[in-house]
Design a protein around this motif. Structure first.
Motif, PDB file in Angstrom:
ATOM      1  N   GLY A 228      43.458 -11.698  14.820  1.00 46.66           N
ATOM      2  CA  GLY A 228      43.693 -12.320  13.480  1.00 46.66           C
ATOM      3  C   GLY A 228      45.077 -12.349  13.018  1.00 46.66           C
ATOM      4  O   GLY A 228      45.699 -13.186  13.600  1.00 46.66           O
ATOM      5  N   ASP A 229      45.448 -11.433  12.276  1.00 37.71           N
ATOM      6  CA  ASP A 229      46.805 -11.395  11.514  1.00 37.71           C
ATOM      7  C   ASP A 229      47.381  -9.923  11.896  1.00 37.71           C
ATOM      8  O   ASP A 229      48.554  -9.520  11.494  1.00 37.71           O
ATOM      9  N   VAL A 230      46.658  -9.251  12.715  1.00 39.33           N
ATOM     10  CA  VAL A 230      47.289  -7.788  13.035  1.00 39.33           C
ATOM     11  C   VAL A 230      47.820  -7.769  14.431  1.00 39.33           C
ATOM     12  O   VAL A 230      47.039  -8.080  15.537  1.00 39.33           O
ATOM     13  N   LEU A 231      49.139  -7.450  14.553  1.00 41.93           N
ATOM     14  CA  LEU A 231      49.809  -7.269  15.927  1.00 41.93           C
ATOM     15  C   LEU A 231      49.736  -5.702  16.245  1.00 41.93           C
ATOM     16  O   LEU A 231      50.287  -5.091  15.495  1.00 41.93           O
ATOM     17  N   ARG A 232      49.365  -5.406  17.410  1.00 36.00           N
ATOM     18  CA  ARG A 232      49.514  -3.832  17.671  1.00 36.00           C
ATOM     19  C   ARG A 232      49.527  -3.845  19.259  1.00 36.00           C
ATOM     20  O   ARG A 232      49.338  -4.764  19.898  1.00 36.00           O
ATOM     21  N   ARG A 233      49.996  -2.565  19.536  1.00 34.55           N
ATOM     22  CA  ARG A 233      50.336  -2.187  21.194  1.00 34.55           C
ATOM     23  C   ARG A 233      48.975  -1.392  21.396  1.00 34.55           C
ATOM     24  O   ARG A 233      48.637  -0.568  20.842  1.00 34.55           O
ATOM     25  N   MET A 234      48.368  -2.015  22.683  1.00 31.64           N
ATOM     26  CA  MET A 234      47.341  -1.101  23.060  1.00 31.64           C
ATOM     27  C   MET A 234      47.417  -0.850  24.632  1.00 31.64           C
ATOM     28  O   MET A 234      48.192  -1.575  25.511  1.00 31.64           O
ATOM     29  N   PRO A 235      47.091   0.150  25.305  1.00 31.32           N
ATOM     30  CA  PRO A 235      47.132   0.501  26.487  1.00 31.32           C
ATOM     31  C   PRO A 235      46.474  -0.600  27.492  1.00 31.32           C
ATOM     32  O   PRO A 235      45.482  -1.054  27.340  1.00 31.32           O
ATOM     33  N   PHE A 236      47.453  -1.246  28.322  1.00 31.71           N
ATOM     34  CA  PHE A 236      46.813  -2.276  29.555  1.00 31.71           C
ATOM     35  C   PHE A 236      45.401  -1.731  30.202  1.00 31.71           C
ATOM     36  O   PHE A 236      44.617  -2.548  29.941  1.00 31.71           O
ATOM     37  N   ARG A 237      45.412  -0.391  30.446  1.00 31.12           N
ATOM     38  CA  ARG A 237      44.255  -0.182  31.438  1.00 31.12           C
ATOM     39  C   ARG A 237      42.784  -0.427  30.355  1.00 31.12           C
ATOM     40  O   ARG A 237      42.018  -0.759  30.898  1.00 31.12           O
ATOM     41  N   GLU A 238      42.733   0.119  29.158  1.00 29.03           N
ATOM     42  CA  GLU A 238      41.678  -0.046  28.287  1.00 29.03           C
ATOM     43  C   GLU A 238      41.508  -1.486  28.192  1.00 29.03           C
ATOM     44  O   GLU A 238      40.255  -2.074  28.200  1.00 29.03           O
ATOM     45  N   LEU A 239      42.558  -2.558  27.749  1.00 28.25           N
ATOM     46  CA  LEU A 239      42.378  -4.041  27.696  1.00 28.25           C
ATOM     47  C   LEU A 239      41.624  -4.549  29.159  1.00 28.25           C
ATOM     48  O   LEU A 239      40.877  -5.172  28.978  1.00 28.25           O
ATOM     49  N   ALA A 240      42.315  -3.975  30.040  1.00 28.73           N
ATOM     50  CA  ALA A 240      41.654  -4.643  31.411  1.00 28.73           C
ATOM     51  C   ALA A 240      40.521  -4.089  31.685  1.00 28.73           C
ATOM     52  O   ALA A 240      39.651  -5.189  32.062  1.00 28.73           O
ATOM     53  N   GLU A 241      40.011  -3.253  31.274  1.00 29.18           N
ATOM     54  CA  GLU A 241      38.550  -2.574  31.540  1.00 29.18           C
ATOM     55  C   GLU A 241      37.754  -3.476  30.869  1.00 29.18           C
ATOM     56  O   GLU A 241      36.671  -3.712  31.224  1.00 29.18           O
ATOM     57  N   HIS A 242      38.145  -3.595  29.631  1.00 31.25           N
ATOM     58  CA  HIS A 242      37.149  -4.377  28.658  1.00 31.25           C
ATOM     59  C   HIS A 242      37.192  -5.910  29.183  1.00 31.25           C
ATOM     60  O   HIS A 242      35.755  -6.452  29.151  1.00 31.25           O
ATOM     61  N   ILE A 243      38.185  -6.608  29.802  1.00 29.55           N
ATOM     62  CA  ILE A 243      38.059  -7.677  30.264  1.00 29.55           C
ATOM     63  C   ILE A 243      37.157  -7.801  31.654  1.00 29.55           C
ATOM     64  O   ILE A 243      36.154  -8.861  31.844  1.00 29.55           O
ATOM     65  N   ILE A 244      37.411  -6.915  32.636  1.00 32.41           N
ATOM     66  CA  ILE A 244      36.525  -6.759  33.690  1.00 32.41           C
ATOM     67  C   ILE A 244      35.167  -6.426  33.665  1.00 32.41           C
ATOM     68  O   ILE A 244      34.348  -7.244  34.268  1.00 32.41           O
ATOM     69  N   ASP A 245      34.866  -5.680  32.680  1.00 33.24           N
ATOM     70  CA  ASP A 245      33.524  -5.446  32.236  1.00 33.24           C
ATOM     71  C   ASP A 245      32.550  -6.389  31.402  1.00 33.24           C
ATOM     72  O   ASP A 245      31.537  -6.429  31.417  1.00 33.24           O
ATOM     73  N   ASP A 246      33.457  -7.060  30.765  1.00 31.39           N
ATOM     74  CA  ASP A 246      32.922  -7.975  29.817  1.00 31.39           C
ATOM     75  C   ASP A 246      33.423  -9.178  29.641  1.00 31.39           C
ATOM     76  O   ASP A 246      34.437  -9.515  28.898  1.00 31.39           O
ATOM     77  N   ALA A 247      32.930 -10.212  30.459  1.00 30.70           N
ATOM     78  CA  ALA A 247      33.527 -11.575  30.679  1.00 30.70           C
ATOM     79  C   ALA A 247      33.569 -12.354  28.976  1.00 30.70           C
ATOM     80  O   ALA A 247      34.562 -12.897  28.664  1.00 30.70           O
ATOM     81  N   ASP A 248      32.842 -12.053  28.130  1.00 32.38           N
ATOM     82  CA  ASP A 248      32.821 -12.410  26.845  1.00 32.38           C
ATOM     83  C   ASP A 248      34.030 -12.263  26.209  1.00 32.38           C
ATOM     84  O   ASP A 248      34.470 -12.840  25.089  1.00 32.38           O
ATOM     85  N   LYS A 249      34.888 -10.944  26.504  1.00 34.93           N
ATOM     86  CA  LYS A 249      36.035 -10.671  25.912  1.00 34.93           C
ATOM     87  C   LYS A 249      37.050 -11.893  26.007  1.00 34.93           C
ATOM     88  O   LYS A 249      38.083 -11.524  25.501  1.00 34.93           O
ATOM     89  N   CYS A 250      36.905 -12.576  26.896  1.00 29.74           N
ATOM     90  CA  CYS A 250      37.984 -13.567  27.184  1.00 29.74           C
ATOM     91  C   CYS A 250      37.601 -15.211  26.381  1.00 29.74           C
ATOM     92  O   CYS A 250      38.187 -15.972  26.734  1.00 29.74           O
ATOM     93  N   GLY A 251      36.655 -14.930  25.658  1.00 30.86           N
ATOM     94  CA  GLY A 251      36.236 -16.144  25.006  1.00 30.86           C
ATOM     95  C   GLY A 251      35.624 -16.987  25.874  1.00 30.86           C
ATOM     96  O   GLY A 251      35.223 -17.007  26.928  1.00 30.86           O
ATOM     97  N   LYS A 252      34.689 -18.067  25.111  1.00 35.85           N
ATOM     98  CA  LYS A 252      33.853 -19.008  25.762  1.00 35.85           C
ATOM     99  C   LYS A 252      34.873 -20.012  26.245  1.00 35.85           C
ATOM    100  O   LYS A 252      35.773 -21.075  25.344  1.00 35.85           O
ATOM    101  N   GLN A 253      34.864 -20.501  27.433  1.00 39.37           N
ATOM    102  CA  GLN A 253      35.560 -21.729  27.842  1.00 39.37           C
ATOM    103  C   GLN A 253      34.827 -23.054  28.142  1.00 39.37           C
ATOM    104  O   GLN A 253      33.379 -23.054  28.457  1.00 39.37           O
TER     105      GLN A 253
END
Length: 142
Positions: free
Chosen positions: A117-142
Motif C-alpha cells: 500500500g503506502d507502508v514501506l518496512r524492512r522484513m526478514p528475507f527468510r520469512e518472506l521467502a517462506e511465505h512465497i514458497i508455501d503460498d503461490a498466491d503471495k505472488c499475485g495472480k498472473q
C-alpha cells in the motif's frame, strides 16, 4: 526466379536473427534491472494505486520465453538485491519450480524492503521467502 526466392529466404533469416537478438537483449536488460530493485512490492501501491517498477519488470520477465532461466539467474546471483531475489522466487514458484530447489535460497540473512500500500518496512528475507514458497498466491495472480 530462384534468386528472388533466395533473396526472400535470406531476408526472412535476417529478420529472425534480428528478432532473436532483440529478445535476448530485452531479457538481459530486464534481468539486470530487476537484479537491482530496492523494494519488493506486488499490487497497487501509494495514493494513486500504481504498480511498482519492480513488479512491471517482474511481469515482463514472467511473460518472456526464458522466464525460468532469467529468474534462476537472479536468484543465484551474488549481486542481486534481496528484493530482486524475492521477485525471482515468485517467478520460479509461478513456473512450478520444485519447492525443494527454492528452499535452498531461504538462508539469506538480509532484510528486504517491502512496500505494501503506502507502508514501506524492512522484513526478514527468510520469512518472506517462506511465505512465497508455501503460498503461490503471495505472488499475485498472473
Amino acid at each position: 526466379m530462384m534468386s528472388g526466392i533466395k533473396t526472400v529466404q535470406l531476408t526472412m533469416l535476417a529478420l529472425c536473427i534480428a528478432t532473436s537478438s532483440s529478445l535476448v537483449n530485452a531479457s538481459q536488460k530486464n534481468r539486470t534491472e530487476l537484479s537491482q530493485v530496492p523494494t519488493f512490492s506486488l499490487g497497487m501501491n501509494g495514493f494513486a494505486g500504481e504498480i511498482s517498477p519492480g513488479e512491471r519488470i517482474y511481469t515482463e520477465i514472467l511473460r518472456g520465453p526464458q522466464a525460468a532461466a532469467d529468474f534462476k539467474s537472479i536468484l543465484e546471483s551474488a549481486d542481486a538485491t534481496p528484493e530482486a531475489k524475492l521477485y525471482a522466487l515468485c517467478g520460479l514458484k509461478s513456473q512450478n519450480i520444485a519447492s525443494d530447489y527454492l528452499r535452498k535460497f531461504m538462508e539469506n540473512a538480509a532484510d528486504a524492503a517491502v512496500l505494501t500500500g503506502d507502508v514501506l518496512r524492512r522484513m526478514p528475507f527468510r520469512e518472506l521467502a517462506e511465505h512465497i514458497i508455501d503460498d503461490a498466491d503471495k505472488c499475485g495472480k498472473q
